[in-house]
Scaffold this motif. Structure first.
Motif, PDB file in Angstrom:
ATOM      1  N   GLY A 358      17.762   6.645  40.870  1.00  0.00           N
ATOM      2  CA  GLY A 358      18.435   7.520  40.279  1.00  0.00           C
ATOM      3  C   GLY A 358      17.784   8.498  39.482  1.00  0.00           C
ATOM      4  N   ASN A 359      18.135   9.525  39.530  1.00  0.00           N
ATOM      5  CA  ASN A 359      18.249  10.293  38.536  1.00  0.00           C
ATOM      6  C   ASN A 359      16.708  11.350  39.041  1.00  0.00           C
ATOM      7  N   GLY A 360      16.420  11.330  40.357  1.00  0.00           N
ATOM      8  CA  GLY A 360      14.973  11.692  41.401  1.00  0.00           C
ATOM      9  C   GLY A 360      14.018  10.638  41.046  1.00  0.00           C
ATOM     10  N   ILE A 361      14.393   9.692  40.338  1.00  0.00           N
ATOM     11  CA  ILE A 361      13.144   8.196  40.263  1.00  0.00           C
ATOM     12  C   ILE A 361      13.257   7.835  41.765  1.00  0.00           C
ATOM     13  N   TRP A 362      11.516   7.498  41.943  1.00  0.00           N
ATOM     14  CA  TRP A 362      11.550   6.499  43.709  1.00  0.00           C
ATOM     15  C   TRP A 362      10.241   6.077  43.122  1.00  0.00           C
ATOM     16  N   LYS A 363      10.566   4.767  43.741  1.00  0.00           N
ATOM     17  CA  LYS A 363       9.530   3.532  44.018  1.00  0.00           C
ATOM     18  C   LYS A 363       9.141   3.351  45.209  1.00  0.00           C
ATOM     19  N   LEU A 371       3.865  -0.116  43.765  1.00  0.00           N
ATOM     20  CA  LEU A 371       2.658  -0.165  43.810  1.00  0.00           C
ATOM     21  C   LEU A 371       3.029   1.328  42.720  1.00  0.00           C
ATOM     22  N   GLY A 372       4.278   1.745  42.847  1.00  0.00           N
ATOM     23  CA  GLY A 372       4.773   3.015  41.409  1.00  0.00           C
ATOM     24  C   GLY A 372       5.290   3.491  41.270  1.00  0.00           C
ATOM     25  N   PHE A 373       5.735   3.986  40.732  1.00  0.00           N
ATOM     26  CA  PHE A 373       7.234   5.331  40.524  1.00  0.00           C
ATOM     27  C   PHE A 373       6.390   6.932  40.673  1.00  0.00           C
ATOM     28  N   PHE A 374       7.165   7.634  41.195  1.00  0.00           N
ATOM     29  CA  PHE A 374       7.457   9.145  41.076  1.00  0.00           C
ATOM     30  C   PHE A 374       8.701   9.513  40.659  1.00  0.00           C
ATOM     31  N   ASP A 375       8.648  11.135  39.798  1.00  0.00           N
ATOM     32  CA  ASP A 375      10.165  11.640  39.237  1.00  0.00           C
ATOM     33  C   ASP A 375       9.673  13.139  40.498  1.00  0.00           C
ATOM     34  N   GLN A 376      10.739  12.919  41.082  1.00  0.00           N
ATOM     35  CA  GLN A 376      10.684  14.568  42.072  1.00  0.00           C
ATOM     36  C   GLN A 376      10.917  15.757  41.115  1.00  0.00           C
TER      37      GLN A 376
END
Length: 393
Positions: A358-363, A371-376
């Motif tokens: 949600g809110n552009g956050i991806w696992k 592994l980690g996160f990234f914020d689009q």
């Protein structure tokens, strides 16, 4: 002029000299020197048997002691110590049970005193106790956690370095292998792990430090190409904290024994060095008693893993709620045609799953490992890669 003081030895010599003249009887000599007749006869007998040396003060220690350790046991203790020069009294005593009954075998203190009396005990440097640092990996059963590491390199007789790879079960301390390599490479390590897995099965976790080829503090979750291979086999890689080798203390302690047995001095070449390493593995597993195992050997405790080594790695099916993307040759995944999220070159050609929070956050996952996160929302520049983050700020 003061009176001269005479020693006991001088009086004994004077007594013998007077006796040898034949002018006096034993009774007269005894009265003159203030000793009893039995003492006089004892001195004469010693002189006749040993000369003037027999007049010296004799040890009052009894010649035989009812509780003294028998000569054959003393010889066995010395023989075992000469065979196992690096072992102490506790381990030497355990081996005596193969030859003698429990009633015949002396205590650990007595064994130590026998070794010390024969000059077979050298004082050791007092080790500084280190406070435990968490996490400490303490498995409750065999094959729950294995430990692996490259023991520090050392020069062989031909002036080439040997790098021994060691793999052991953390619960039973069973040493699977100590394989000498010329270099610490992924290819050499993977080949030896494969050999061990085929023989003993695979564990749930493998605990290593952060050195190559096991881990890297600069990589995502410290995973390397070898780590991802473990994950594909169904093994979870776990790491000691950076600069904290004491978290894998039992493996480091084994390395100390290996170094003393195989590297001081080392063999001439790798072939001869490997024979020494193989001998150490056999002795460590089947002969040497281990204090942490109640003086049993690792071979007495260890059980084979019930998880066989998969010769072919099967494809992984991600959940339907995850988007599946392929990692490119550069180690990144393409996002929305012209954005890039960099993961790691170790995953090139493999598929990862991403899940929206949600809110552009991806696992991001590789198989079942996070592994980690990234914020689009941070992907602002086209054709420029954004690195994966392990924590959300």
């Amino acid at each position: 002029m003061p009176w001269k003081t005479t020693t006991t030895m001088e009086q004994k010599i004077e007594f013998i000299c007077e006796w040898r003249t034949g002018k006096y009887t034993i009774t007269e000599l005894s009265k003159s020197f203030g000793i009893s007749r039995p003492t006089a006869y004892k001195l004469i007998q010693r002189f006749e048997n040993q000369g003037y040396e027999g007049l010296k003060e004799q040890s009052r220690v009894p010649g035989k002691h009812p509780n003294a350790t028998s000569e054959n046991i003393v010889k066995s203790i010395i023989k075992l110590k000469e065979k196992h020069k690096l072992w102490g009294a506790k381990k030497i005593r355990i081996l005596l049970f193969k030859e003698f009954t429990e009633q015949q075998i002396p205590s650990v203190v007595t064994v130590h005193n026998i070794l010390r009396k024969n000059g077979l005990v050298s004082p050791q440097k007092r080790m500084r106790r280190v406070k435990p640092v968490f996490p400490i990996f303490d498995p409750k059963s065999c094959n729950e956690v294995w430990s692996a590491d490259y023991k520090g390199k050392f020069l062989m007789g031909n002036k080439i370095y040997c790098h021994p790879l060691t793999i052991a079960d953390s619960k039973s301390r069973f040493l699977f292998t100590a394989k000498g390599h010329y270099k610490e490479t992924l290819k050499a390590a993977k080949a030896e792990f494969t050999k061990v897995f085929r023989t003993y099965g695979i564990p749930k976790q493998i605990h290593t430090d952060n050195g190559s080829p096991f881990g890297s503090v600069r990589a995502i979750q410290r995973y390397t190409q070898l780590s991802y291979w473990f994950i594909e086999l169904g093994i979870t890689p776990v790491f000691s904290d950076p600069a904290h080798p004491e978290q894998n203390g039992r493996h480091e302690r084994m390395h100390r024994d290996l170094k003393a047995a195989c590297a001081k001095p080392s063999a001439y070449d790798l072939k001869a060095q490997q024979r020494r390493l193989n001998h150490f593995v056999k002795e460590y597993n089947t002969i040497r008693p281990h204090e942490a195992l109640e003086m049993k050997t690792p071979a007495d405790i260890h059980d084979f893993s019930c998880r066989p080594f998969p010769e072919k790695i099967s494809n992984f099916d991600y959940d339907t709620n995850l988007k599946v993307l392929k990692v490119t040759k550069s180690g990144a995944i393409r996002w929305k045609s012209y954005y890039w999220v960099y993961l790691t070159a170790a995953l090139k050609g493999k598929y990862v799953g991403i899940q929206e929070l949600g809110n552009g956050i991806w696992k991001v996952y590789y198989r079942n490992v996070f592994l980690g996160f990234f914020d689009q929302r941070n992907l602002r520049k086209k054709q420029q890669a954004t690195r994966l983050e392990t924590n959300l700020v």
